[in-house]
Design an enzyme around this catalytic site. Structure first.
Site, short mmCIF file in Angstrom:
data_model
loop_
_atom_site.label_atom_id
_atom_site.label_comp_id
_atom_site.label_asym_id
_atom_site.label_seq_id
_atom_site.Cartn_x
_atom_site.Cartn_y
_atom_site.Cartn_z
N THR A 184 0.65 -2.74 -6.28
CA THR A 184 -0.14 -3.50 -7.25
C THR A 184 -1.16 -4.34 -6.49
O THR A 184 -0.98 -4.68 -5.33
CB THR A 184 0.74 -4.42 -8.11
OG1 THR A 184 1.22 -5.52 -7.33
CG2 THR A 184 1.93 -3.65 -8.68
N GLY A 185 -2.25 -4.66 -7.17
CA GLY A 185 -3.34 -5.35 -6.47
C GLY A 185 -3.95 -4.49 -5.39
O GLY A 185 -4.39 -5.00 -4.35
N ALA A 186 -4.01 -3.19 -5.63
CA ALA A 186 -4.38 -2.23 -4.58
C ALA A 186 -5.88 -2.08 -4.39
O ALA A 186 -6.31 -1.40 -3.45
CB ALA A 186 -3.78 -0.86 -4.91
N SER A 187 -6.69 -2.70 -5.24
CA SER A 187 -8.13 -2.46 -5.15
C SER A 187 -8.82 -3.28 -4.06
O SER A 187 -9.96 -2.99 -3.69
CB SER A 187 -8.79 -2.78 -6.51
OG SER A 187 -8.60 -4.14 -6.85
N GLY A 245 -8.23 -6.59 -0.68
CA GLY A 245 -7.39 -7.48 0.09
C GLY A 245 -6.19 -6.83 0.73
O GLY A 245 -6.27 -5.71 1.26
N ILE A 246 -5.05 -7.52 0.69
CA ILE A 246 -3.84 -7.04 1.33
C ILE A 246 -3.37 -5.73 0.70
O ILE A 246 -2.95 -4.81 1.40
CB ILE A 246 -2.73 -8.11 1.24
CG1 ILE A 246 -3.10 -9.32 2.10
CG2 ILE A 246 -1.39 -7.54 1.70
CD1 ILE A 246 -2.15 -10.50 1.95
N GLY A 247 -3.46 -5.62 -0.62
CA GLY A 247 -3.05 -4.39 -1.29
C GLY A 247 -3.87 -3.20 -0.82
O GLY A 247 -3.34 -2.11 -0.58
N SER A 266 3.87 -15.92 0.30
CA SER A 266 2.91 -16.80 0.94
C SER A 266 3.63 -18.00 1.51
O SER A 266 4.64 -18.46 0.96
CB SER A 266 1.87 -17.27 -0.09
OG SER A 266 1.05 -18.29 0.44
N TYR A 287 -1.20 -21.42 -8.25
CA TYR A 287 -0.81 -20.37 -7.31
C TYR A 287 0.45 -20.75 -6.55
O TYR A 287 1.38 -19.95 -6.40
CB TYR A 287 -1.96 -20.11 -6.34
CG TYR A 287 -1.66 -19.09 -5.27
CD1 TYR A 287 -1.73 -17.73 -5.53
CD2 TYR A 287 -1.30 -19.49 -3.98
CE1 TYR A 287 -1.46 -16.79 -4.55
CE2 TYR A 287 -1.03 -18.57 -3.00
CZ TYR A 287 -1.11 -17.22 -3.28
OH TYR A 287 -0.83 -16.30 -2.30
#
Length: 326
Positions: free
Chosen positions: A8-11, A13-15, A138, A151
């Site tokens: 998830t969040g693959a588009s 940054g870290i993903g 984090s 956050y």
């Protein structure tokens, strides 16, 4: 044998960096995010690097969309071996300037998105008694800072949720593993597209690491998931130890420095696009990639190479030993 991996969040940054690294190992990678421009570019990365890609546009705050994505991933690639929860969003502002709706949105994506992803993964892994869930955590899930209350609260919640689930799996003697990789400041696009009410542009607090450092940690944790947690970067370890040793002193230090250190000297645009409600890469912004705007100030490797067998990681046991010696 190649693995089926959901990120998830693959588009971005870290993903995004994690998807690339799994692709180099020949994995079948299902890519979840909202922004289709970033997803298509991530899929091209995966294919170019030797993996197989499946684009699954989804908002992780919606459990039905996450479940549908899990179904599609297994229909295309077979049983899910690894599920990585990397999606998040945030707001940079004092608590009193964040609306209730904005707070709920950050919590829904960053915390409940992790819950929904874990639920979808376990629904498939538990009957097979096999599989690994990796939560991208984090240091701020241990030590909160000003201007990021939503956050920080969500990342604290991820730690509490994951610990509970992990003990439930231990109680049933399950071979399914859940582990957390606690991250330092990382040079991702979030600082360019996060909703901010600060006068100057937001920035990560140095030392800053490149997303590839984080990705190596995630892939390592997926291969060695027995440990409860891993810590990436010396700053993560130092932050957590300082909070354990002198929390009141750290409160005062962050009250003095935490606001200015999270802003550059450059004035921000009040009307800049942000991704809290809609993906920025589908609003004419195009693909943002894995890296943010701080390449020149970011470390490509972790100085913890001397502290453990893996160059990016320090196991949680070492933190406990260090704390006992303090």
């Amino acid at each position: 044998m190649s693995q089926t991996v959901v990120i998830t969040g693959a588009s971005a940054g870290i993903g995004r960096a994690t998807a690339r690294l799994f692709a180099r190992k020949g994995a079948r990678v299902a890519l979840l995010a909202r922004g289709e421009a970033g997803l298509e570019a991530a899929a091209a990365d995966v294919t170019r690097l030797g993996g197989k890609a499946l684009v699954l546009p989804a908002d992780v705050a919606d459990h039905a969309q996450v479940e549908a994505a899990a179904i599609a991933a297994e229909e295309a690639f077979g049983p899910i071996d690894v599920w990585v929860n990397a999606a998040f969003t945030s707001v940079f502002a004092p608590f009193t300037r964040i609306t209730p709706e904005e707070y709920e949105r950050v919590t829904a994506v960053t915390y409940l998105g992790c819950v929904h992803g874990t639920r979808a993964a376990l629904r498939r892994m538990l009957p097979r008694d096999a599989g690994t869930v990796v939560q991208v955590g984090s240091a701020l899930g241990y030590r909160s800072v000003p201007l990021q209350s939503a956050y920080c609260g969500a990342k604290h919640a991820v730690n509490g949720f994951t610990s509970a689930v992990r003990t439930e799996l231990l109680a049933r003697h399950s071979r399914v593993r859940v582990t957390v990789v606690q991250m330092p400041a990382v040079n991702t696009p979030q600082f360019s597209w996060v909703l901010s009410r600060l006068p100057n542009r937001p920035q990560p607090v140095p030392p800053i690491y490149q997303p590839e450092v984080a990705a190596r940690a995630v892939v390592h944790a997926a291969r060695h998931p027995r440990r409860k947690q891993y810590y990436v970067g010396a700053s993560t370890l130092a932050t957590i130890l300082a909070d354990k040793a002198a929390p009141a002193l750290l409160d005062r230090y962050l009250a003095r420095t935490g606001i200015s250190s999270q802003q550059t000297d450059e004035q921000d645009r009040a009307d800049r696009p942000h991704n809290l409600w809609q993906p920025v890469d589908d609003a004419g912004g195009g693909d943002f990639g894995a890296h943010g705007a701080f390449d020149e100030r970011s470390h490509a490797h972790s100085p913890q190479a001397a502290l453990g067998r893996h160059p990016a990681l320090l196991p949680a046991a070492a933190l406990l030993a260090a704390g006992a010696a303090a």
